[in-house]
Design an enzyme around this catalytic site. Structure first.
Site, PDB file in Angstrom:
ATOM      1  CG  LEU A  86      48.034  33.217 -12.049  1.00 21.23           C
ATOM      2  CD1 LEU A  86      48.682  34.591 -12.117  1.00 21.23           C
ATOM      3  CD2 LEU A  86      48.410  32.403 -13.264  1.00 21.23           C
ATOM      4  N   GLY A 131      42.424  32.122 -12.238  1.00 23.04           N
ATOM      5  CA  GLY A 131      42.945  31.321 -13.346  1.00 23.04           C
ATOM      6  C   GLY A 131      42.205  30.010 -13.522  1.00 23.04           C
ATOM      7  CG  ASN A 154      39.792  35.430  -6.749  1.00 20.50           C
ATOM      8  OD1 ASN A 154      40.221  35.096  -7.836  1.00 20.50           O
ATOM      9  ND2 ASN A 154      40.292  34.978  -5.614  1.00 20.50           N
ATOM     10  CD  GLU A 155      41.269  37.271 -11.989  1.00 18.34           C
ATOM     11  OE1 GLU A 155      40.107  37.623 -11.698  1.00 18.34           O
ATOM     12  OE2 GLU A 155      41.516  36.230 -12.613  1.00 18.34           O
TER      13      GLU A 155
HETATM   14  C1  LIG Z   1      44.396  27.768 -19.913  1.00 14.97           C
HETATM   15  C2  LIG Z   1      45.444  28.243 -19.041  1.00 14.97           C
HETATM   16  C3  LIG Z   1      45.026  28.340 -17.656  1.00 14.97           C
HETATM   17  C4  LIG Z   1      45.900  29.157 -16.839  1.00 14.97           C
HETATM   18  C5  LIG Z   1      45.308  30.415 -16.526  1.00 14.97           C
HETATM   19  C6  LIG Z   1      45.837  31.052 -15.359  1.00 14.97           C
HETATM   20  C7  LIG Z   1      45.780  32.383 -15.164  1.00 14.97           C
HETATM   21  C8  LIG Z   1      45.309  33.322 -16.136  1.00 14.97           C
HETATM   22  C9  LIG Z   1      45.388  34.738 -15.756  1.00 14.97           C
HETATM   23  C10 LIG Z   1      44.267  35.177 -14.911  1.00 14.97           C
HETATM   24  C11 LIG Z   1      44.763  35.705 -13.661  1.00 14.97           C
HETATM   25  C12 LIG Z   1      44.650  35.013 -12.590  1.00 14.97           C
HETATM   26  C13 LIG Z   1      45.182  35.461 -11.293  1.00 14.97           C
HETATM   27  C14 LIG Z   1      45.257  34.310 -10.332  1.00 14.97           C
HETATM   28  O1  LIG Z   1      44.920  33.206 -10.647  1.00 14.97           O
HETATM   29  S1  LIG Z   1      45.909  34.678  -8.824  1.00 14.97           S
HETATM   30  C15 LIG Z   1      45.540  33.272  -7.823  1.00 14.97           C
HETATM   31  C16 LIG Z   1      44.150  33.383  -7.356  1.00 14.97           C
HETATM   32  N1  LIG Z   1      43.826  32.290  -6.533  1.00 14.97           N
HETATM   33  C17 LIG Z   1      43.267  32.441  -5.351  1.00 14.97           C
HETATM   34  O2  LIG Z   1      43.001  33.508  -4.877  1.00 14.97           O
HETATM   35  C18 LIG Z   1      42.961  31.166  -4.635  1.00 14.97           C
HETATM   36  C19 LIG Z   1      43.526  31.168  -3.268  1.00 14.97           C
HETATM   37  N2  LIG Z   1      43.182  29.925  -2.629  1.00 14.97           N
HETATM   38  C20 LIG Z   1      41.954  29.685  -2.104  1.00 14.97           C
HETATM   39  O3  LIG Z   1      41.047  30.476  -2.156  1.00 14.97           O
HETATM   40  C21 LIG Z   1      41.785  28.354  -1.458  1.00 14.97           C
HETATM   41  O4  LIG Z   1      43.042  27.809  -1.204  1.00 14.97           O
HETATM   42  C22 LIG Z   1      40.954  27.360  -2.280  1.00 14.97           C
HETATM   43  C23 LIG Z   1      41.498  27.187  -3.709  1.00 14.97           C
HETATM   44  C24 LIG Z   1      39.506  27.845  -2.329  1.00 14.97           C
HETATM   45  C25 LIG Z   1      41.001  25.977  -1.570  1.00 14.97           C
HETATM   46  O5  LIG Z   1      40.571  26.132  -0.241  1.00 14.97           O
HETATM   47  P1  LIG Z   1      40.797  24.944   0.818  1.00 14.97           P
HETATM   48  O6  LIG Z   1      40.309  23.682   0.242  1.00 14.97           O
HETATM   49  O7  LIG Z   1      40.210  25.417   2.095  1.00 14.97           O
HETATM   50  O8  LIG Z   1      42.382  24.808   0.920  1.00 14.97           O
HETATM   51  P2  LIG Z   1      43.435  25.805   1.624  1.00 14.97           P
HETATM   52  O9  LIG Z   1      43.047  27.210   1.450  1.00 14.97           O
HETATM   53  O10 LIG Z   1      43.708  25.300   2.988  1.00 14.97           O
HETATM   54  O11 LIG Z   1      44.705  25.560   0.680  1.00 14.97           O
HETATM   55  C26 LIG Z   1      45.331  24.293   0.636  1.00 14.97           C
HETATM   56  C27 LIG Z   1      46.777  24.515   0.301  1.00 14.97           C
HETATM   57  O12 LIG Z   1      46.884  25.082  -1.015  1.00 14.97           O
HETATM   58  C28 LIG Z   1      47.688  26.254  -0.976  1.00 14.97           C
HETATM   59  N3  LIG Z   1      47.193  27.188  -1.995  1.00 14.97           N
HETATM   60  C29 LIG Z   1      45.952  27.649  -2.151  1.00 14.97           C
HETATM   61  N4  LIG Z   1      45.870  28.471  -3.223  1.00 14.97           N
HETATM   62  C30 LIG Z   1      47.118  28.517  -3.765  1.00 14.97           C
HETATM   63  C31 LIG Z   1      47.672  29.193  -4.884  1.00 14.97           C
HETATM   64  N5  LIG Z   1      46.930  29.986  -5.706  1.00 14.97           N
HETATM   65  N6  LIG Z   1      48.975  29.033  -5.132  1.00 14.97           N
HETATM   66  C32 LIG Z   1      49.748  28.229  -4.334  1.00 14.97           C
HETATM   67  N7  LIG Z   1      49.268  27.558  -3.247  1.00 14.97           N
HETATM   68  C33 LIG Z   1      47.968  27.696  -2.968  1.00 14.97           C
HETATM   69  C34 LIG Z   1      47.456  26.777   0.447  1.00 14.97           C
HETATM   70  O13 LIG Z   1      48.484  27.654   0.799  1.00 14.97           O
HETATM   71  C35 LIG Z   1      47.462  25.495   1.233  1.00 14.97           C
HETATM   72  O14 LIG Z   1      48.796  25.086   1.362  1.00 14.97           O
HETATM   73  P3  LIG Z   1      49.263  24.181   2.585  1.00 14.97           P
HETATM   74  O15 LIG Z   1      48.604  22.874   2.444  1.00 14.97           O
HETATM   75  O16 LIG Z   1      50.731  24.146   2.421  1.00 14.97           O
HETATM   76  O17 LIG Z   1      48.802  24.905   3.802  1.00 14.97           O
END
Ligand SMILES: CCCCC/C=C\CCC/C=C/CC(=O)SCCNC(=O)CCNC(=O)[C@H](O)C(C)(C)COP(=O)(O)OP(=O)(O)OC[C@H]1O[C@@H](n2cnc3c(N)ncnc32)[C@H](O)[C@@H]1OP(=O)(O)O
Length: 341
Positions: A86, A131, A154-155
């Protein structure tokens, strides 16, 4: 070969996919010589699911379905991330109406992907948390490339509880004990660990190899009557879709209440401000010491990297309600969060 025959019928698609592959598009679709659609997700920086991205994914799935393409492979155009799940911007301080539309869209996309009549496979070529993991799990086959990448649910580490339909999907894929352990502890799996519990089906050397392995899986169906395959899949997957169809509103309300909970919001703000670009104190509206405290933790994490325990810092903000705001340039204020690397 069955797939080859299908491809001949749909050769014209190559020229028709352009409308989904414009420069602005976050999904690049290519139909290969075997008539298999390869969807390259390319929403910078990490293919996180915003409302717009979900709507585009929905249209792409419609495109594959409506053009009677036999199979689809989902992968990422980025070298290190399959999908970050997400989009945190949709979760942080959400507007109720928008968030509910967002979640309804997400349910729709999931039902389309999980219940697709065409064959689905995921070539997981990078990090795949939450997600991102759900998207891959909704496909019929998963190949992950080897390396330092992880996949998992990791929710709970974000203060979230995965939706019931996601839990059911995982429980039906890996064993119940592994599912419970993984969900509750937010365990992230290396490709080898994921293979061991059958969260994924194969490990590949690189993206090309992952796609080739997905294609090998798809080829198995050359020998199987299409209607038998489709009806069997629908019998297996239909009940889960029906269950969600009957509980969509409750599911949305439950997630919304969870997302607006103060503890979830604290984690969301930490994630948001962990980005150097968005770490801008001017964005903060009003003065909430806890919010400022967490934002400073995120700033210090960006400055000090692995030396700084950002999550510990944020937890301390919550515990002491923002009474001890860290200053990254004041050693005394940040010393409790410096580790001994
Ligand atoms: C079939 C339909 C599919 C849809 C289904 C979706 C959901 C279903 C429901 C299930 C519930 C889900 C809950 C969630 O998904 S909550 C979100 C969980 N995500 C995370 O915890 C991931 C967080 N991010 C990371 O761990 C890392 O960013 C990484 C993905 C491992 C990448 O690491 P790395 O390559 O080192 O990059 P950075 O960490 O430096 O990030 C780069 C850049 O991206 C931005 N960012 C990262 N994650 C997110 C995000 N989830 N949303 C928005 N932006 C994100 C981060 O802030 C960096 O931004 P800048 O470049 O501006 O600094």
């Amino acid at each position: 070969m069955l797939l080859r025959r299908v491809y001949k019928q749909h050769r014209w698609l190559a020229s028709h996919v352009k409308f989904l592959s414009t420069q602005k598009s976050s999904i690049d679709i290519k139909v290969d010589n075997d008539g298999i659609a390869i969807l390259n997700l390319q929403r910078p920086p990490v293919n996180s699911f915003s409302m717009d991205f979900l709507k585009e994914l929905s249209k792409s799935l419609d495109f594959v379905e409506n053009n009677k393409i036999t199979a689809m492979i989902l992968t990422s155009a980025f070298p290190r991330v399959f999908s970050a799940g997400l989009d945190i911007n949709e979760v942080y301080k959400p507007d109720a109406v928008r968030f509910k539309e967002f979640w309804t869209t997400l349910q729709e996309v999931w039902m389309k992907l999980f219940g697709a009549r065409f064959i689905t496979a995921a070539a997981i070529n990078g990090q795949s948390p939450a997600g991102g993991c759900l998207m891959a799990m909704s496909c019929e086959y998963r190949v992950m490339i080897k390396g330092t990448f992880t996949i998992g649910m990791n929710e709970t580490s974000l203060g979230l509880i995965a939706p019931t339909w996601f839990m059911e999907l995982v429980k039906n894929t890996i064993n119940v004990r592994d599912a419970e352990y993984a969900f509750t502890t937010s365990r992230m799996f290396t490709p080898e660990e994921a293979l061991k519990v059958r969260l994924i089906d194969e490990i590949a050397a690189d993206k090309d190899d992952a796609i080739a392995k997905c294609k090998r899986f798809i080829k198995k169906f050359d020998e199987i009557t299409p209607s038998a395959r489709i009806n069997t899949k629908m019998k297996l997957r239909g009940p889960a879709i029906k269950k969600l169809q009957n509980t969509r509103q409750e599911d949305t309300e439950e997630i919304y209440q969870l997302v607006i909970h103060p503890d979830t919001q604290k984690v969301a703000i930490f994630q948001l401000y962990s980005s150097p670009v968005s770490a801008n104190p001017a964005i903060i509206t009003g003065y909430d010491p806890m919010e400022v405290c967490i934002e400073n933790c995120a700033q210090c994490k960006k400055m000090l990297g692995a030396w700084f325990e950002g999550q510990l810092c944020a937890e301390s903000c919550i515990k002491y309600r923002g009474k001890m705001i860290p200053d990254c340039e004041n050693y005394a204020s940040i010393s409790p969060f410096l580790n001994k690397l």
